[in-house]
Scaffold this motif. Sequence first.
Motif, short mmCIF file in Angstrom:
data_model
loop_
_atom_site.label_atom_id
_atom_site.label_comp_id
_atom_site.label_asym_id
_atom_site.label_seq_id
_atom_site.Cartn_x
_atom_site.Cartn_y
_atom_site.Cartn_z
N PRO A 154 57.00 -3.26 -22.65
CA PRO A 154 57.03 -4.49 -23.45
C PRO A 154 57.48 -5.71 -22.62
N TYR A 155 56.99 -6.87 -22.99
CA TYR A 155 57.29 -8.14 -22.30
C TYR A 155 58.79 -8.35 -22.14
N ASP A 156 59.54 -8.19 -23.23
CA ASP A 156 60.99 -8.46 -23.20
C ASP A 156 61.72 -7.55 -22.22
N ASP A 157 61.23 -6.30 -22.06
CA ASP A 157 61.86 -5.37 -21.13
C ASP A 157 61.65 -5.83 -19.68
N VAL A 158 60.45 -6.31 -19.37
CA VAL A 158 60.17 -6.81 -18.02
C VAL A 158 61.03 -8.04 -17.75
N LEU A 159 61.09 -8.93 -18.72
CA LEU A 159 61.88 -10.15 -18.59
C LEU A 159 63.34 -9.81 -18.29
N GLU A 160 63.91 -8.85 -19.01
CA GLU A 160 65.30 -8.44 -18.79
C GLU A 160 65.50 -7.87 -17.39
N LYS A 161 64.54 -7.05 -16.94
CA LYS A 161 64.65 -6.45 -15.60
C LYS A 161 64.69 -7.53 -14.53
N ILE A 162 63.82 -8.54 -14.66
CA ILE A 162 63.79 -9.61 -13.66
C ILE A 162 65.07 -10.45 -13.74
N LYS A 163 65.53 -10.74 -14.95
CA LYS A 163 66.76 -11.52 -15.11
C LYS A 163 67.97 -10.80 -14.53
N LYS A 164 67.98 -9.46 -14.57
CA LYS A 164 69.10 -8.69 -14.04
C LYS A 164 69.27 -8.87 -12.54
N THR A 165 68.22 -9.33 -11.85
CA THR A 165 68.34 -9.57 -10.41
C THR A 165 69.11 -10.85 -10.13
N GLY A 166 69.35 -11.65 -11.18
CA GLY A 166 70.07 -12.91 -11.01
C GLY A 166 69.15 -14.09 -10.73
N LYS A 167 67.85 -13.84 -10.71
CA LYS A 167 66.89 -14.92 -10.45
C LYS A 167 66.60 -15.67 -11.75
N GLU A 168 66.36 -16.98 -11.62
CA GLU A 168 66.06 -17.80 -12.78
C GLU A 168 64.59 -17.65 -13.15
N VAL A 169 64.34 -17.19 -14.39
CA VAL A 169 62.98 -17.09 -14.89
C VAL A 169 62.69 -18.38 -15.66
N LEU B 36 61.40 -3.65 -9.96
CA LEU B 36 60.12 -3.32 -10.60
C LEU B 36 59.57 -1.97 -10.16
N LYS B 37 59.79 -1.59 -8.88
CA LYS B 37 59.19 -0.35 -8.42
C LYS B 37 59.84 0.89 -9.04
N LYS B 38 61.04 0.74 -9.61
CA LYS B 38 61.67 1.89 -10.27
C LYS B 38 61.70 1.73 -11.80
N THR B 39 60.87 0.83 -12.33
CA THR B 39 60.83 0.61 -13.77
C THR B 39 59.70 1.41 -14.40
N ASP B 40 60.04 2.26 -15.36
CA ASP B 40 59.02 3.03 -16.07
C ASP B 40 58.13 2.10 -16.88
N GLY B 41 56.83 2.39 -16.90
CA GLY B 41 55.90 1.59 -17.68
C GLY B 41 55.23 0.49 -16.89
N VAL B 42 55.68 0.28 -15.62
CA VAL B 42 55.05 -0.73 -14.76
C VAL B 42 54.04 0.00 -13.88
N SER B 43 52.74 -0.35 -14.03
CA SER B 43 51.72 0.33 -13.22
C SER B 43 51.46 -0.40 -11.90
N SER B 44 51.59 -1.74 -11.92
CA SER B 44 51.44 -2.51 -10.68
C SER B 44 52.10 -3.87 -10.85
#
Length: 72
Positions: free
Chosen positions: A50-65, A25-33
């Motif tokens: 966008p919501y879907d972009d954040v969701l994809e970033k978190i899923k890429k860590t391998g964690k279950e959303v 998240l800290k290196k994701t453009d568009g995330v202010s906090s």
Amino acid sequence: MSEHTYKFDVKMTCGGCSGAIDRVLKKTDGVSSYDISLEKQEVLVKGTIPYDDVLEKIKKTGKEVRSGVTVE
């Protein structure tokens, strides 16, 4: 572009889990906090991304959303 707040229920079992999400998240453009709570198994993200972009970033860590909602 307006700012949104998203809340995700993410399965995290240790500091390494929350650390992986923090690194992404800290290196994701568009995330202010963001706020990661290991105790609540919750990730709050604010930004213009966008919501879907954040969701994809978190899923890429391998964690279950387990779920995610737009708060505002």
